[in-house]
Every structure is written in C-alpha cells, then in structure tokens.
Design a protein around this motif. Structure first.
Motif, mmCIF file in Angstrom:
data_model
loop_
_atom_site.group_PDB
_atom_site.id
_atom_site.type_symbol
_atom_site.label_atom_id
_atom_site.label_comp_id
_atom_site.label_asym_id
_atom_site.label_seq_id
_atom_site.Cartn_x
_atom_site.Cartn_y
_atom_site.Cartn_z
ATOM 1 N N ASN A 1 0.790 -1.185 -0.031
ATOM 2 C CA ASN A 1 0.012 -0.165 -0.057
ATOM 3 C C ASN A 1 0.784 1.553 0.029
ATOM 4 N N GLY B 1 -13.899 1.784 3.838
ATOM 5 C CA GLY B 1 -12.771 1.019 4.738
ATOM 6 C C GLY B 1 -12.435 1.998 6.000
ATOM 7 N N ALA C 1 -5.348 -0.139 7.069
ATOM 8 C CA ALA C 1 -6.416 -0.470 5.823
ATOM 9 C C ALA C 1 -6.874 -1.727 6.100
ATOM 10 N N ASP C 2 -8.074 -1.990 5.656
ATOM 11 C CA ASP C 2 -8.854 -3.301 5.882
ATOM 12 C C ASP C 2 -9.029 -3.990 4.618
ATOM 13 N N GLY C 3 -8.591 -3.465 3.535
ATOM 14 C CA GLY C 3 -8.834 -3.958 2.148
ATOM 15 C C GLY C 3 -9.980 -3.708 1.651
ATOM 16 N N THR C 4 -11.034 -2.798 1.948
ATOM 17 C CA THR C 4 -12.122 -2.352 1.341
ATOM 18 C C THR C 4 -12.120 -0.944 0.995
ATOM 19 N N ASN D 1 -4.675 -3.094 -0.042
ATOM 20 C CA ASN D 1 -4.489 -4.364 0.539
ATOM 21 C C ASN D 1 -4.864 -4.571 2.031
ATOM 22 N N ASP D 2 -5.525 -5.491 2.361
ATOM 23 C CA ASP D 2 -5.426 -5.789 3.820
ATOM 24 C C ASP D 2 -3.964 -6.077 4.247
ATOM 25 N N GLY E 1 -1.924 -6.246 6.958
ATOM 26 C CA GLY E 1 -1.602 -7.081 8.212
ATOM 27 C C GLY E 1 -0.421 -6.565 9.013
ATOM 28 N N ARG F 1 -6.176 -13.483 8.439
ATOM 29 C CA ARG F 1 -6.740 -13.074 9.671
ATOM 30 C C ARG F 1 -7.146 -14.486 10.302
ATOM 31 N N TRP G 1 -4.421 -11.582 13.987
ATOM 32 C CA TRP G 1 -3.862 -12.343 12.816
ATOM 33 C C TRP G 1 -3.091 -13.646 13.418
#
Length: 279
Positions: free
Chosen positions: A46, A79, A107-110, A142-143, A145, A201, A208
């Motif tokens: 990201n 997101g 970021a959570d990917g949405t 992107n999520d 992590g 996750r 995670w």
C-alpha cells in the motif's frame, strides 16, 4: 468566349486549391485521440500505486514537463484508512507514473483508491491532445496486516528477549512475504534474521495468525499471533514461539487464547512483544 472559359477554369482551380489547403490545415491540426488510463494498481504494501497511460504523456501541450502532483486528483473512499497525502514520480515522454501514498490508519482491504486528471488541461499526449477530465481508474488497498517497518526497544521489548540481552529490534515485513529482523544488544552487536512469512486473519476480530520460516542465521519455524492497533503512531502486539525444531514444553500462542498464551499461558506476558511502526 475563350476568356470566359479561362476565368471559370481559374475559379475552379482556385476552389480546388483552397479545398486542398483547408484539408491540409485540418490534418495538421488533428491531435488524434487524447490519452487514457490503461491500468492502475496498488503495491502489496500500500505504499505506492502505479498509473499506466495509453501512450506517452506530458505536463504541457508542447511535449514538455514531467507530470506532478498538480496533474492528479487522488482520493480514497470506504474502509478504515484515509489518504493523508501523495507524491508523484514521472519522466516526460513516458507512459507510467508512480504515486507514493501516505496512508493514515490501518487499511482493511475495502478502501477504494480513485485517480483522475486534476482538470481539463492537466495531462497531454505528444500531439498536444488533453486528457478528458472525466477519465478515472480505481484500485483497492490491500489488507496488509504485518507488512511494514517496525521498531521495538525499552519497555516494549518482550521480557524474555531482554533476559537474553536484546536491547532493540528493527523488523521489516515486505509485500513479497520476505522479512528481515535486526536484533541489537546494548553494546551495539547486531544479529540479522531473514526468511519468509505467511499471515491470515484469525476467527478472532483484530488478531492475525502468522507463521515465520527463518532461513538465516539458522533454519527454524515459529508460529504465533499479532494485532495492529489503529493509533498514531501505529503499534503492534506480537507473540510467536518456535515449533520446528520443537522445543520441549513450548507451544505457540493462539488467537482463541489471546496474548500471553505461549505454552498455555506458562510464560504470561514474558513472550509478548510490542512494536511501533516506523517510516
């Protein structure tokens, strides 16, 4: 009569030459189709986004100028993360631009990133045709992590590591699933650990699962959990335990049991690490 015919012929020739002249002028002024977006993608970490145009582009209509921040509108919607700022890298006459993204939050990917020209005269092709301001492309964050750079020292260090003489840690988990951890002792001695990792996750919100496969300085596998906290600066709780080769009496923590669950809680928080995210 002959003079009249010559006059008519001259007039017709003049009209034909005018038509040819106008046609040539129109063709000379034809700038062709304006440039369009051909592709737009966000990197695995990201940190950057790549914009690809249908052809070479410029800041000005005379084939000059690198595209800069003023040429673009970049926004994020949805997101949990937001866009604090962005920077642009481009070389005039090429069709690819790199956007350096400064993301606030986790970021959570949405999150949907949208890129557009900043206006009707912001981006040009080699013939001077301006890109349509209505053009746009989208991509999703992107999520990520654990991906990023992290540092731990002082009270953030796991007590078990302090007992082994560790003074500070610098960890870089990359978007290609490789990692480097630099471990320092109080006298400045450094040990560099490298390898690969997988993450996903768990069924517990916010936590995670992670598996770390170290390749250097020795080969081993560790399994554990982590949680990234959405604050400023971002912080992460991290707990793993070696599984290969197995260590007698040691079992990895689980998301269901929570932090401090190494060896079914025998170590308490002694094996729990806290990291701070760094640039």
């Amino acid at each position: 009569m002959k003079n009249k015919q010559l006059s008519v012929l001259a007039l017709m020739l003049g009209m034909i030459m005018s038509a040819v002249s106008f046609t040539a002028c129109d063709k000379e002024d034809d700038k062709g189709d304006p440039p369009t977006f051909a592709a737009f993608a966000v990197s695995n970490d990201n940190e950057t986004a790549t914009v690809v145009f249908s052809e070479a582009v410029y800041k000005a209509d005379n084939q000059t100028g690198n595209l800069d921040k003023a040429a673009f509108s970049v926004t994020i919607a949805g997101g949990t993360a937001t866009l604090a700022d962005f920077e642009v890298t481009h070389t005039a006459g090429t069709n690819e631009v790199t956007l350096a993204l400064d993301i606030d939050g986790v970021a959570d990917g949405t999150e949907v990133v949208t890129v557009k020209p900043s206006g009707a005269n912001a981006i040009f092709n080699a013939k001077g045709a301006a890109m349509d301001a209505a053009q746009s492309r989208t991509a999703t964050l992107n999520d990520i992590g654990i991906i990023g750079k992290w540092q731990s020292s002082g009270v953030n260090l796991a007590p078990l590591l302090v007992a082994f003489g560790v003074d500070s840690l610098y960890a870089h988990f990359r978007g290609d699933n490789t990692y480097t951890v630099e471990s320092f002792t109080a006298d400045g001695s450094k040990t560099t650990l490298t390898g690969t990792f997988t993450q996903q996750r768990s069924s517990v919100a916010g936590i995670w699962d992670i598996t770390v496969s170290q390749s250097s300085p020795t080969a081993l596998v560790s399994v554990g959990i982590f949680q990234v906290m959405d604050q400023d600066p971002q912080m992460m709780k991290y707990e793993i335990a070696q599984t290969e080769p197995a260590v007698v009496g040691v079992t990895p923590p689980t998301a269901a049991a929570g932090f401090g669950s190494t060896s079914s809680g025998a170590y308490g928080v002694m094996n729990v690490q806290t990291y701070v995210k760094i640039d």
